[in-house]
Design an enzyme around this catalytic site. Structure first.
Site, PDB file in Angstrom:
ATOM      1  N   GLY A 598       0.697  -1.079   0.081  1.00  0.00           N
ATOM      2  CA  GLY A 598       0.160  -0.179   0.035  1.00  0.00           C
ATOM      3  C   GLY A 598       0.865   1.311   0.050  1.00  0.00           C
ATOM      4  N   GLY A 600       0.649   6.059   0.427  1.00  0.00           N
ATOM      5  CA  GLY A 600      -0.269   7.010   0.489  1.00  0.00           C
ATOM      6  C   GLY A 600       0.346   8.298   0.874  1.00  0.00           C
ATOM      7  N   GLY A 603       3.202   7.760   3.345  1.00  0.00           N
ATOM      8  CA  GLY A 603       4.538   6.764   3.020  1.00  0.00           C
ATOM      9  C   GLY A 603       4.095   5.558   2.314  1.00  0.00           C
ATOM     10  N   VAL A 605       3.751   1.271   2.375  1.00  0.00           N
ATOM     11  CA  VAL A 605       3.434   0.150   3.430  1.00  0.00           C
ATOM     12  C   VAL A 605       4.116  -1.098   2.796  1.00  0.00           C
ATOM     13  CG1 VAL A 605       1.656  -0.990   4.677  1.00  0.00           C
ATOM     14  CG2 VAL A 605       1.568   1.226   4.238  1.00  0.00           C
ATOM     15  N   LYS A 619       5.259   0.564   7.665  1.00  0.00           N
ATOM     16  CA  LYS A 619       4.733   1.654   7.102  1.00  0.00           C
ATOM     17  C   LYS A 619       6.127   2.599   7.371  1.00  0.00           C
ATOM     18  CE  LYS A 619       1.105   4.357   6.886  1.00  0.00           C
ATOM     19  NZ  LYS A 619      -0.272   4.787   7.405  1.00  0.00           N
ATOM     20  N   ASP A 717      -8.943  11.809   8.955  1.00  0.00           N
ATOM     21  CA  ASP A 717      -9.004  11.055   7.738  1.00  0.00           C
ATOM     22  C   ASP A 717      -9.619   9.773   7.724  1.00  0.00           C
ATOM     23  OD1 ASP A 717      -8.285  11.216   5.002  1.00  0.00           O
ATOM     24  OD2 ASP A 717      -6.218  10.477   5.271  1.00  0.00           O
TER      25      ASP A 717
END
Ligand code: NAG
Ligand code: NAG
Ligand code: NAG
Ligand code: NAG
Ligand code: NAG
Ligand code: NAG
Ligand code: NAG
Length: 920
Positions: A598, A600, A603, A605, A619, A717
């Protein structure tokens, strides 16, 4: 499980009531006619079928006799004691359906006192009207038009100022289609002030069967005080036998439209009193051209209201407006301010040859609905378990307009229950776990019953001061969480069958504590106060901190003294300091950051597996400035204090070689976003009950951030990609606590603003402040996504000119067309009431102003309600989905207008989450 069982029961409660009151030999579906105080079923001259209210355990029926009143339903009434209680009728309704409810009162000197009664009636928690009897032989009538939101309604009598409260009839009439649809119907009832049939041929009202909805259209020739006086000279009655097309919104009966008045001298004038006004109202006129006149003649006129010249601008030309003769035209005002004494005039325009014509008119006042007690549904599910107890049948809202006899409430606009007194009520079974959900509870009296089983965990009732449980048959140990109740002053437990040791926390507290008469219950050796259950309890961070410190001190003072030290050491690291991983450890675990799962705003993951086999999500933070580093360690400290079942577990961190890394537990089923609208759409999608479970889990995580942490944490968020799913598809919230880090970084270093397009609180644009209500907004968007399976923002999904799920869903939900937004991949397998519950809550969450949004805890309550409805419906459905599929055929999208609320100049980071699926 127990709580769920009880919620489930609630929907059976409604079914039960339906059997009691709904199963009349109804001539029209949705008609209920209760003959209060009556003894027999009968059909009246109109063909209406009446049933007695003899199931009611309160009040007393009696006979009256009034000259010239021969209708059987007016030969009896039911009266109630003149005390400070309320007495309620509960009726089954179909929710999301509009009804007319009519209560009538004919005093007839039933008490031989000639004291004219004065009392209040309420619909649910809302004060409906004050009934003032001013003549023994005149029938008082009150009517409300309402949209049913729940499966039952209750009509209650209370607050007798003089005489005894009584009631003669209670009538429920169901509307269909969009009759009386208004945009205010979720917040307001319509209280009928006038419904007039002009040009009537007698003083008798027109009602059923001429009006299929059994509205009462009063004759304009009726004689009563200040009713249609100041009639203009030249006013003439006319009528026709021609059929009239009444197929317009409110569908007045043809018989009413076949008569009218015309102003031969150019004017129609009237003056009348409007009960309940001044106020805001719904006012409509009904016109149909029923007079024959030649092609050279015209009829055009205007309404004139004194002081309101602007309203007089549009001219009526019935034939033109209705597109023909004997057709209806229905102009009016959805929201108009009117006085108590209403004078109005219709005057012909100068170019009209004929004077005005009027067939009928209707005025309703808006009555603001009360939201009722916040504890209403919780207490209803508790009460359901005692169907035969009289205290359980008081009906209506537990607090409003007056509380149940065994309940006390605070005086908040939406009251909470503060005291329950059920001493000596012969209660059996275990203490209802639902009582622990009454978060405002101060006093609980359950003494002198036959209650069995353990004492539940009252951790959620932080205001509890006095608990009376003595003289029951309670068993099990005393929960140590009782010691954590900060305000507990008195705890009575004597004469039960409790066992084990009394937690030292209770003995140390400044408390009236009586536990005599429990043979197996002993004073403890102070071991109890530091066992795991205190540390692990969810009392909130303050208590948690105290417990942590306490156990820390105890540990330091001498490990030898404690046999349970292992347990402490096991729980301490998680509670206290974050684990520090070495970079090489993490490099090994991730095979040198091989598998990216992942990425975002913060940073990237990576997937990892520790030596001992535990799978992790690693992460690696992007920002690495000096301030960033300082913040990083602050945040790590914060993160390490936040622990909850529905928050992704933070395992530790690493700060080496210019790298800032956070380590989390790995979540096998990836993000909610992927599950809802991922590429694998053709696989089976998550069903409705799973979606509700996910919503509940996520909301609980957010609730913990808002209320369980000190200081409280605003997520900032929330979105579907920050909700992660474990092996069992239970949800945890991720990326909490990073918020501050991100914003501070942003202000120093980059221009990235926290928050994500489509989820961002519109109020943030004004205030630049995030609050817990900003999270609620985002959560509302998530709910809408769970319903629809759509993205929050999309260029294609929402029709022309609409990119935003909020405005799209709002339009459909407010139009009552929920089908249009429901995810087709649910294949109709859901209960529509459950869906409505979530849809309505979602709309509340995305209100433009934070103050209008509910708290996340209230949202949880509705999610749980929706779950119990859905589970009840699932049980009924039992696998046969054919019927349901037919019911849920999607209506076509019908977009009218759109504004892009969510779009803005701000750039918003689109953050992907920390994990992706594999197997643990
Ligand atoms: C009235 O009718 C209902 C429904 O048919 C029935 O259940 C009830 O027993 C009847 N009551 C009396 C008093 O006859
Ligand atoms: C009311 O009238 C009915 C029928 O006339 C009678 O059977 C009943 O006893 C009366 N009730 C009272 C309280 O007088
Ligand atoms: C009752 O009806 C009779 C005949 O219709 C009438 O003469 C009398 O005035 C009425 N009484 C009342 C109280 O309305
Ligand atoms: C009871 O009625 C009186 C008089 O109508 C009113 O002033 C008072 O507010 C009412 N009380 C409640 C609790 O509604
Ligand atoms: C509503 O009821 C009226 C009167 O019974 C009927 O004529 C009409 O067809 C119904 N409309 C719908 C949409 O069911
Ligand atoms: C208490 O409940 C039991 C069992 O339901 C019943 O037999 C008994 O009569 C009740 N006693 C009172 C005082 O209500
Ligand atoms: C505790 O309760 C018992 C039984 O009700 C009573 O006899 C005793 O006086 C109480 N003790 C205290 C300290 O109040």
């Amino acid at each position: 499980m127990e709580a769920r069982h009880q919620f489930l029961s609630l929907s059976f409660f409604s079914i039960l009531l339906f059997l009691v009151m709904g199963a009349t030999r109804a001539q029209m579906p949705g008609f209920v006619s209760l003959d209060c105080g009556g003894k027999d079923n009968f059909t009246d001259d109109l063909g209406l079928e009446w049933t007695p209210d003899d199931h009611l355990i309160y009040g007393q029926g009696t006979n009256i006799s009034v000259a010239n009143e021969t209708r059987k339903q007016y030969q009896t009434l039911r009266f109630f004691p003149a005390d400070n209680r309320k007495y309620c009728y509960t009726l089954s309704v179909i929710s999301r359906t509009r009804y007319l409810i009519r209560a009538t009162f004919l005093y007839g000197n039933f008490d031989k006192n000639n004291v004219y009664p004065k009392f209040d009636i309420s619909l649910g928690a809302t004060h409906w009207a004050t009934i003032v009897i001013s003549d023994a032989n005149t029938i008082e009538i009150q009517e409300l038009i309402f949209l049913a939101l729940d499966p039952t309604i209750s009509v209650c009598l209370s607050n007798a100022t003089t005489g005894q409260p009584f009631i003669s009839t209670l009538e429920l009439r169901q509307f269909n289609g969009s009759v009386y649809l208004t945009q205010y119907e979720n917040q307001f009832y319509l209280s009928t002030a006038a419904r007039i049939n002009f040009g009537a041929d007698s003083e008798d009202p027109v009602r059923y069967p001429d009006d299929p909805f059994d509205r009462i259209w009063e004759s304009d020739s009726l004689k009563k005080a200040n009713y249609l006086v100041d009639v203009a000279r030249g006013t003439e009655k006319i009528s026709t036998q021609m059929p009239i097309n009444v197929d317009v919104s409110e569908r007045p009966p043809q018989k009413v439209m076949q008569t009218a008045v015309v102003g031969r001298n150019g004017s129609l004038t009237y003056r009348m009193n409007l009960d309940g006004f001044p106020g805001f109202g719904w006012a409509f006129t009904y016109f149909a051209e029923i007079e024959d006149f030649g092609p050279t003649e015209t009829r055009k006129f205007r309404l004139v209201l004194p002081g309101l010249p602007d309203l007089s601008k549009p001219a009526v030309n019935i034939q033109e407006n209705a597109q023909g003769k004997y057709r209806m035209y229905e102009p009016g005002f959805y929201n108009i301010s009117l006085p108590f004494v209403l004078s109005f005039r219709f005057g012909k325009t100068s170019d009209s040859s004929l004077g005005p014509l009027l067939n009928a008119m209707e005025i309703n006042r808006y009555l603001k609905k009360s939201d009722g007690s916040l504890d209403g549904s919780v207490i209803a599910s508790a009460v359901y378990l005692y169907p035969s107890a009289d205290w359980a049948q008081e009906g209506g809202d537990p607090c409003l307009p007056v509380p149940w006899s065994w309940v006390q409430c605070n005086s908040d606009p939406q009251p909470r229950i503060v005291k329950i007194k059920l001493s000596g009520k012969n209660l059996t079974g275990s203490i209802l776990s639902d009582l622990t959900k009454l978060s405002g509870l101060v006093e609980l009296w359950l003494d002198g019953n036959s209650l069995t089983g353990p004492i539940p965990d009252f951790t959620g009732c932080v205001d509890l001061e006095i608990i009376h449980l003595e003289n029951n048959q309670l068993t099990g140990e005393l929960p140590s969480s009782l010691a954590d109740l900060p305000n507990l002053r008195e705890l009575y437990l004597q004469n039960n069958k409790l066992s084990g040791t009394v937690p030292s926390g209770l003995l140390d507290k400044n408390l009236v504590l009586n536990y005599t008469g429990n043979i197996n219950l002993h004073k403890g050796d102070k071991r109890g106060s530091c066992n795991k259950s205190i540390i692990g309890s969810s009392v909130g961070a303050a208590a948690l901190l105290i417990a942590t410190i306490a156990s820390y001190l105890l540990l330091k003072r001498g490990k030898k003294k404690f046999s349970k030290q292992d347990q402490f050491e096991h729980t301490m690291p998680a509670q206290e300091a974050a684990h520090c991983f070495t970079l090489s450890e993490l490099e090994d675990a991730t095979r040198k950051f091989e598998r990216k799962v992942g990425s975002g705003g913060y940073g990237v993951v990576y997937y990892g597996r520790l030596k001992e086999g535990k799978e992790i999500a690693v992460k690696v933070m992007i920002n690495n400035s000096l301030q960033g580093k300082q913040q990083f360690s602050n945040e790590v400290t914060l993160l390490s204090r936040i622990h909850h079942r529905n928050l992704v577990q933070f395992l530790g961190y690493c700060q080496e070689e210019e790298k800032s890394i956070l380590v989390y537990e790995f979540m096998h089923n990836g993000t909610l976003k992927e599950q809802l609208c991922g590429p694998q759409t053709n696989e089976q999608s998550i069903n409705w009950i799973n979606r509700l479970e996910i919503a509940e889990d996520a909301a609980k995580g957010v609730e913990y951030l808002h209320t369980g942490c000190i200081p409280s944490v605003v997520h900032r968020d929330l979105k579907t990609s920050n909700i992660l799913l474990d092996k069992n598809m239970r949800a945890k919230v991720s990326d909490f606590g990073l918020s501050k880090l991100a914003v501070d970084e942003a202000s120093h270093v980059s221009s990235i603003v926290r928050g994500t397009l489509g989820y961002l609180d519109p109020e943030y644009y004004i205030s630049q402040q995030f609050t817990d209500k900003s999270d609620v907004y985002s959560f509302g968007v998530i709910l809408l996504q769970l319903i629809s399976g759509k993205e929050a923002i999309s260029n294609e999904s929402f029709g022309v000119n609409c990119r935003n799920i909020v405005q799209w869903a709002k339009l459909h939900i407010e139009n009552g067309d929920i089908q249009a937004i429901i995810d087709p991949s649910l294949h109709g397998e859901y209960d529509i009431q459950s869906m409505w519950k979530i849809a309505e809550k979602a709309l509340m969450c995305v209100q433009p102003h934070g103050s209008m949004r509910p708290s996340i805890s209230e949202v949880i309550k509705d999610i749980q309600d929706a779950m119990s409805i859905e589970r009840g419906a699932q049980a009924v459905r039992g696998g046969n989905s054919d019927e349901i599929a037919i019911n849920s055929i999607h209506s076509s999208l019908n977009m009218r207008s759109s504004r892009d609320i969510g779009a803005s100049e701000h750039y918003l980071s689109i953050d992907e989450s920390i994990a992706r699926p594999t197997a643990r």
